[in-house]
Motif scaffolding. Structure first.
Motif, short mmCIF file in Angstrom:
data_model
loop_
_atom_site.label_atom_id
_atom_site.label_comp_id
_atom_site.label_asym_id
_atom_site.label_seq_id
_atom_site.Cartn_x
_atom_site.Cartn_y
_atom_site.Cartn_z
N LYS A 189 25.78 27.81 36.24
CA LYS A 189 26.54 26.63 36.65
C LYS A 189 27.42 26.96 37.85
O LYS A 189 27.77 28.12 38.09
N ARG A 190 27.75 25.93 38.61
CA ARG A 190 28.73 26.05 39.69
C ARG A 190 30.08 25.56 39.16
O ARG A 190 30.15 24.95 38.09
N PHE A 191 31.14 25.83 39.93
CA PHE A 191 32.48 25.43 39.52
C PHE A 191 33.12 24.59 40.62
O PHE A 191 32.82 24.77 41.82
N ASN A 192 33.97 23.66 40.23
CA ASN A 192 34.67 22.82 41.20
C ASN A 192 35.59 23.66 42.07
O ASN A 192 36.17 24.65 41.61
N TYR A 193 35.76 23.24 43.33
CA TYR A 193 36.59 24.00 44.25
C TYR A 193 38.05 24.02 43.82
O TYR A 193 38.81 24.89 44.24
N ASP A 194 38.47 23.05 43.00
CA ASP A 194 39.86 23.01 42.55
C ASP A 194 40.05 23.70 41.19
O ASP A 194 41.11 23.57 40.57
N ASP A 195 39.04 24.44 40.73
CA ASP A 195 39.15 25.18 39.49
C ASP A 195 39.96 26.45 39.76
O ASP A 195 39.44 27.45 40.27
N LYS A 196 41.26 26.43 39.45
CA LYS A 196 42.16 27.52 39.78
C LYS A 196 41.85 28.79 38.99
O LYS A 196 42.06 29.91 39.47
N LEU A 197 41.36 28.64 37.76
CA LEU A 197 41.03 29.81 36.96
C LEU A 197 39.92 30.61 37.62
O LEU A 197 40.03 31.83 37.79
N VAL A 198 38.83 29.93 37.98
CA VAL A 198 37.70 30.63 38.61
C VAL A 198 38.12 31.20 39.97
O VAL A 198 37.72 32.31 40.33
N GLU A 199 38.92 30.45 40.71
CA GLU A 199 39.40 30.94 42.00
C GLU A 199 40.18 32.25 41.82
O GLU A 199 40.01 33.21 42.58
N ASP A 200 41.03 32.28 40.78
CA ASP A 200 41.81 33.49 40.51
C ASP A 200 40.90 34.64 40.08
O ASP A 200 41.11 35.79 40.50
N ILE A 201 39.90 34.34 39.28
CA ILE A 201 38.96 35.37 38.83
C ILE A 201 38.25 36.00 40.02
O ILE A 201 38.14 37.23 40.14
N ILE A 202 37.75 35.17 40.93
CA ILE A 202 37.04 35.67 42.10
C ILE A 202 37.98 36.46 43.00
O ILE A 202 37.63 37.53 43.52
N ASP A 203 39.21 35.95 43.20
CA ASP A 203 40.19 36.65 44.02
C ASP A 203 40.46 38.05 43.48
O ASP A 203 40.58 39.02 44.23
N ARG A 204 40.60 38.14 42.15
CA ARG A 204 40.87 39.44 41.54
C ARG A 204 39.68 40.39 41.71
O ARG A 204 39.86 41.59 41.95
N LEU A 205 38.47 39.85 41.59
CA LEU A 205 37.28 40.68 41.78
C LEU A 205 37.18 41.19 43.22
O LEU A 205 36.75 42.33 43.45
N LEU A 206 37.58 40.37 44.17
CA LEU A 206 37.45 40.73 45.58
C LEU A 206 38.62 41.54 46.10
O LEU A 206 38.62 41.97 47.26
N ASN A 207 39.62 41.76 45.26
CA ASN A 207 40.81 42.49 45.69
C ASN A 207 40.47 43.85 46.27
O ASN A 207 41.09 44.30 47.24
N GLY A 208 39.49 44.52 45.69
CA GLY A 208 39.12 45.85 46.16
C GLY A 208 38.54 45.86 47.56
O GLY A 208 38.48 46.91 48.20
#
Length: 495
Positions: A189-208
């Motif tokens: 599935k895809r996620f809405n652009y305003d889904d803050k939880l998924v945005e935070d998850i991706i941001d944390r993954l990309l931190n490295g």
């Protein structure tokens, strides 16, 4: 008068120093030449921010195959296309393993699980086959990969249009769009652009990759793993682990949900495909930990590489507006203002293809590819490479070799257009590396870059940030495991 003990001490100290220097400068027989640097640290203090450029400069003195002392270990770095092709393609069975210190921060957390750090062998091959099937949409899910990308384009265009010509950060929008493609493959599935939880998850993954401090620590640990135990690097790693934990828990929850609703006759996505394999006989290694870190690799590599490539593309359009005009002219001639792009049109767009190839050469996203390791004693270009030697392909050096490229420091898409206006494909542009460890998502990435680039240029004119008198930096960026642009703003005018 000096006593005998004092004389003995002097001789002993001299002997010890001599032995240490002999050890420091000793190389195996017929080992590649190269700078040694200083004791204990080697060449680490001399690399600077852009180590790939410094190493390429050294190679002009020592030759394309050089050895470098990092800490107490010798690395071999390949600095031209011929040596990289010889090692990774012609001798792929000897040069395709991974050293234990590859991505040492992630290796410590994952305990050897994932995909990028797997050693070369049957388990690696089985994991690669599974990943390729998922990323190509073969037998998994009811929607083709191209149709998923095309669907996501409509959301991306709508998001850009909603800015109404105001200044905005394009990288964040691109990140959401590209991550949705991978989420569709992995989670179904895809996620809405305003889904803050998924945005935070991706941001944390990309931190490295995106945080300059974390990327610097990653580079340091890759070259000198022992430094991960010492402050301040150890503090940075601890902070990174805490950020990552939330994302890993999110992935585990998705796996648990899939397991509860699993149907072997209806494989919805990558998680289902992995679970299906785990239920077969002789499925050693198909564990939840392996799946979690495999998904983490797909999300990180599949999101940031494409999003940053597209961001570099728009930076080039701002610095060289004539290229944006040429792209749009070709796109409108082929598609018109409202035609829908598909991969079938790529052969009809030579300038767009040339722009993409030059972009990947000009702004090499992975300047030095993830290190390889020799499985056995090998010979390369007349040099002896012992078993278990770390080997790094310097992709930046290939893309900026002045002996092959005319004015490599300049962005010139026209270098890939022949006298008849046709696109010239170059084997010397290798952003995804070569051999068995070629980037798993190569085909998907190429599709995404083409479809997104064409769709954006067709619909918008990208202009410099009206609130700044400076263009985004094009020659500098975040240089860690990948070379990423600094965050920047621009404006998009609907055509």
């Amino acid at each position: 008068m000096l006593d005998c003990n004092h004389i003995l001490n002097v001789y002993t100290l001299t002997g010890v120093v001599g032995l240490l220097l002999l050890y420091w400068f000793w190389r195996p027989y017929k080992f590649p030449p190269g700078p040694r640097g200083i004791p204990f640290l080697g060449i680490l203090p001399f690399l600077g921010k852009y180590s790939e450029r410094k190493i390429a400069k050294w190679s002009k003195s020592y030759g394309p195959v050089i050895s470098l002392r990092f800490g107490r270990k010798d690395f071999v770095v390949l600095n031209d296309y011929e040596s990289i092709y010889e090692a990774l393609v012609k001798q792929q069975s000897k040069f395709s393993s991974r050293p234990k210190h590859t991505l040492p921060i992630m290796t410590d957390i994952a305990k050897g699980a994932g995909f990028a750090v797997l050693d070369y062998g049957e388990f690696f091959k089985s994991q690669k086959r599974l990943g390729l099937l998922a990323l190509r949409g073969v037998g998994i899910g009811k929607q083709s990969i191209e149709s998923r990308v095309l669907e996501e384009v409509t959301y991306l265009v709508k998001a850009i249009a909603s800015t109404k010509g105001d200044s905005f950060y394009i990288s964040k929008v691109l990140q959401k769009a590209i991550s949705n493609n991978i989420c569709s493959v992995v989670f179904g599935k895809r996620f809405n652009y305003d889904d803050k939880l998924v945005e935070d998850i991706i941001d944390r993954l990309l931190n490295g990759l995106k945080d300059p401090t974390t990327t610097l620590a990653s580079r340091i640990c890759t070259l000198a793993p022992f430094l991960k135990y010492l402050p301040p690097v150890s503090f940075i790693i601890s902070r990174f682990k805490k950020k990552l934990e939330t994302s890993l828990n999110f992935i585990q929850e998705k796996i648990d949900t899939h397991r509860a609703t699993f149907n072997v006759e209806d494989l919805r996505d990558f998680i289902d495909a992995f679970l299906s394999e785990s239920m077969k006989e002789n499925s050693y290694g198909f564990t939840d930990r392996q799946l979690i870190f495999y998904i983490r690799t797909l999300l990180v590599a599949g999101t940031e590489t494409v999003a940053s490539t597209l961001a570099w593309a728009l930076i080039c359009c701002l610095h060289y507006p004539e290229t944006q005009n040429k792209l749009r002219e070709e796109i409108l001639n082929v598609l018109g203002s409202d035609g829908k792009i598909t991969m079938s049109y790529k052969s009809k767009m030579p300038y767009t293809s040339a722009f993409m190839q030059e972009l990947m050469r000009f702004r090499t996203l992975n300047p030095i590819s993830l290190p390889h390791k020799t499985n056995e004693d090998s010979e390369l270009k007349g040099y002896f490479i012992p078993k278990d030697t770390t080997v790094g392909p310097n992709i930046w050096a290939v893309h900026n070799d002045p002996d092959y490229w005319d004015e490599p420091e300049k962005f010139k898409p026209q270098r890939f257009i022949d006298a008849d206006g046709e696109f010239i494909k170059s084997n010397h542009v290798i952003p995804f590396s070569l051999g068995p460890r070629t980037c798993l998502g190569k085909q998907l990435a190429q599709m995404e870059i083409f479809i997104y680039l064409v769709s954006m240029i067709q619909q918008f004119e990208f202009l410099p940030d009206p609130n700044s008198d400076k263009l985004p930096e094009i020659d500098d960026g975040i240089n860690g495991l990948a070379f990423l642009p600094y965050p920047f703003c621009l404006s998009a005018k609907v055509i």
